[in-house]
Design a protein around this motif. Structure first.
Motif, mmCIF file in Angstrom:
data_model
loop_
_atom_site.group_PDB
_atom_site.id
_atom_site.type_symbol
_atom_site.label_atom_id
_atom_site.label_comp_id
_atom_site.label_asym_id
_atom_site.label_seq_id
_atom_site.Cartn_x
_atom_site.Cartn_y
_atom_site.Cartn_z
ATOM 1 N N GLU A 93 -80.156 11.538 -6.829
ATOM 2 C CA GLU A 93 -79.687 12.898 -6.606
ATOM 3 C C GLU A 93 -78.164 12.871 -6.582
ATOM 4 O O GLU A 93 -77.567 11.945 -6.023
ATOM 5 C CB GLU A 93 -80.224 13.439 -5.274
ATOM 6 N N ASP B 166 -74.345 15.109 -6.057
ATOM 7 C CA ASP B 166 -73.748 16.236 -5.338
ATOM 8 C C ASP B 166 -73.076 17.247 -6.259
ATOM 9 O O ASP B 166 -72.794 18.368 -5.841
ATOM 10 C CB ASP B 166 -72.702 15.726 -4.338
ATOM 11 N N TYR B 167 -72.802 16.853 -7.500
ATOM 12 C CA TYR B 167 -71.964 17.679 -8.370
ATOM 13 C C TYR B 167 -72.772 18.210 -9.554
ATOM 14 O O TYR B 167 -72.535 17.858 -10.712
ATOM 15 C CB TYR B 167 -70.756 16.877 -8.848
ATOM 16 N N ASP B 168 -73.726 19.079 -9.260
ATOM 17 C CA ASP B 168 -74.561 19.641 -10.322
ATOM 18 C C ASP B 168 -73.755 20.473 -11.313
ATOM 19 O O ASP B 168 -74.149 20.624 -12.475
ATOM 20 C CB ASP B 168 -75.678 20.505 -9.719
ATOM 21 N N LYS C 269 -74.007 6.527 1.405
ATOM 22 C CA LYS C 269 -74.554 7.708 0.739
ATOM 23 C C LYS C 269 -75.655 7.299 -0.235
ATOM 24 O O LYS C 269 -76.726 7.926 -0.287
ATOM 25 C CB LYS C 269 -73.429 8.433 -0.007
ATOM 26 N N CYS D 57 -72.737 9.959 -10.323
ATOM 27 C CA CYS D 57 -71.345 10.418 -10.373
ATOM 28 C C CYS D 57 -70.433 9.195 -10.336
ATOM 29 O O CYS D 57 -70.658 8.262 -9.559
ATOM 30 C CB CYS D 57 -71.036 11.338 -9.200
ATOM 31 N N GLY E 7 -71.000 10.148 -4.494
ATOM 32 C CA GLY E 7 -71.749 11.402 -4.530
ATOM 33 C C GLY E 7 -73.137 11.272 -5.120
ATOM 34 O O GLY E 7 -73.674 12.233 -5.676
ATOM 35 N N THR E 8 -73.728 10.091 -4.990
ATOM 36 C CA THR E 8 -75.039 9.818 -5.587
ATOM 37 C C THR E 8 -75.943 9.193 -4.532
ATOM 38 O O THR E 8 -75.522 8.297 -3.798
ATOM 39 C CB THR E 8 -74.905 8.855 -6.782
ATOM 40 N N LYS E 9 -77.178 9.662 -4.481
ATOM 41 C CA LYS E 9 -78.149 9.150 -3.516
ATOM 42 C C LYS E 9 -79.377 8.653 -4.254
ATOM 43 O O LYS E 9 -79.889 9.320 -5.153
ATOM 44 C CB LYS E 9 -78.541 10.247 -2.525
#
Length: 398
Positions: A258, A260-262, A329, A372, A393-395
């Motif tokens: 997932e 954060d920066y769609d 994260k 990201c 910003g990646t999970k």
């Protein structure tokens, strides 16, 4: 035995060869001219653009008065001549199969010497080569991990990379000593060529083409229908919102990550490598083909995550680090070793048994995932030389 330098060396495709005192033979429904070095002769002339009737290479050749008439007639005929090879005889790079010979239409982007008596041509057709299963020991030492490119260090310069397309695979074609004399002078940067019967191989999980004694080359004009089809397909792809995501992840990539920066547009790894600013942020769809260290218990050092991943997409391979808070994260805090091992195996494509545990990590098929990336530099006096990449910003989902 004739020395190589005494054999005809064609300067350009479409040039004219004149043979004298040869014996015509048939074999397996084919017609051949048998050349005897004791009394046969040849002469090579420039093709349709030639202006004189002097051969640029010859052997035992004695010109005749009517030779110029024949050469002029051949040049006139060549202006409108096209080889009829059918419409289905050539493949895209995305259709390559390991160990098979293919007929490819590609643009030559660069030719370089990679070792003594060994050269490499970089070619492209705008399509994405198929992803390869990774069959290496993931627990190798750092300097024994998968290479980022087939050519030896140092890597190609950033200035050179910026002249390349940023979408589509750039195939490395190996030219050994045997093929140098006959092929190297025909590979001009910017030209489109047909490679007929080129061998498709995989080295270190990267595609490459190998010229064999049976490989043939033919130049194409920019108006050739194969060339126009490649360029039209490439331009259409660039016009699409999702044109920069890998062909092989359609209809969509795996959901195990997932981001954060769609809102960010997708970029290829070649976009990342050639971006005009040293520090930037990107969103990519990639495969994680290697991790160092491999063991989950070594991911954290004194409570701080420090991992180097090897990422690839159809355009390039890079190293990207997971560090400190970005690691927290990525792994959703500090889970148990078993949980991190399971997440690692899913990310790197390690097949699982019925009990959910990984089987053979040396044979992996990593999924396409979103991540990201941010680029940064370590030395302000050598910004581009010290540029590196981190995942943020990646999970990684459970």
């Amino acid at each position: 035995m004739a020395h190589m330098e005494n054999l005809p060396s064609v300067g350009s495709p479409g040039d004219i060869i004149q043979l004298s005192r040869v014996v015509m033979k048939t074999h397996n429904d084919g017609v051949y001219a048998l050349f005897n070095k004791k009394f046969s002769s040849f002469a090579l002339y420039e093709g349709k653009n030639g202006e004189d009737f002097l051969p640029y290479q010859c052997s035992l050749f004695r010109p005749r008065d009517h030779d110029s008439k024949f050469i002029a007639g051949m040049r006139k005929w060549l202006v409108d001549f096209h080889v009829d090879e059918g419409v289905n005889t050539f493949s895209f790079l995305r259709e390559m199969r390991e160990g098979q010979h293919a007929n490819l239409v590609c643009k030559i982007l660069h030719v370089c010497e990679i070792a003594k008596n060994e050269w490499m041509a970089l070619v492209w057709d705008g399509t994405d080569s198929p992803p390869i299963s990774i069959n290496t020991n993931p627990e190798h030492k750092m300097d024994e991990q998968l290479p980022l490119q087939l050519e030896p260090s140092p890597p190609l310069s950033r200035d050179l990379l910026r002249t390349f397309p940023t979408v589509g695979t750039i195939l490395r074609v190996i030219i050994d000593k045997v093929n140098q004399k006959h092929v190297l002078h025909l590979l001009n940067t910017g030209e489109w060529v047909k490679f007929i019967s080129i061998l498709c191989e995989v080295h270190a999980g990267l595609w490459c083409g190998v010229l064999t004694p049976f490989t043939k080359l033919r130049y194409l004009s920019n108006e050739d229908h194969f060339v126009l089809a490649c360029q039209r397909s490439y331009n259409e792809r660039l016009s699409l919102k999702l044109g920069r995501i890998p062909y092989w992840c359609f209809p969509w990539c795996s959901q195990i990550t997932e981001v954060d920066y769609d809102h960010m547009p997708f970029a290829t790894l070649m976009d990342v490598l050639t971006y005009s600013e040293a520090t930037a942020r990107f969103k990519c769809i990639i495969r994680v083909v290697a991790a160092f260290p491999w063991r989950a218990e070594d991911f954290s050092h004194h409570g701080t995550y420090r991992i180097r991943l090897t990422l690839e997409d159809p355009t390039a391979r890079i190293h990207a680090f997971i560090y400190a808070e970005d690691g927290e994260k990525f792994f959703d805090g500090n889970p148990s070793i078993d949980v991190m091992t399971r997440k690692r195996d899913k990310l790197l494509g390690v097949a699982a048994n019925n009990d959910g545990k990984g089987t053979n990590p040396a044979s992996r098929n990593p999924p396409w995932v979103q991540c990201c990336l941010k680029s940064y530099y370590l030395d302000k006096n050598d910004i581009w030389g010290s540029r590196q990449y981190r995942i943020f910003g990646t999970k990684l989902a459970d």
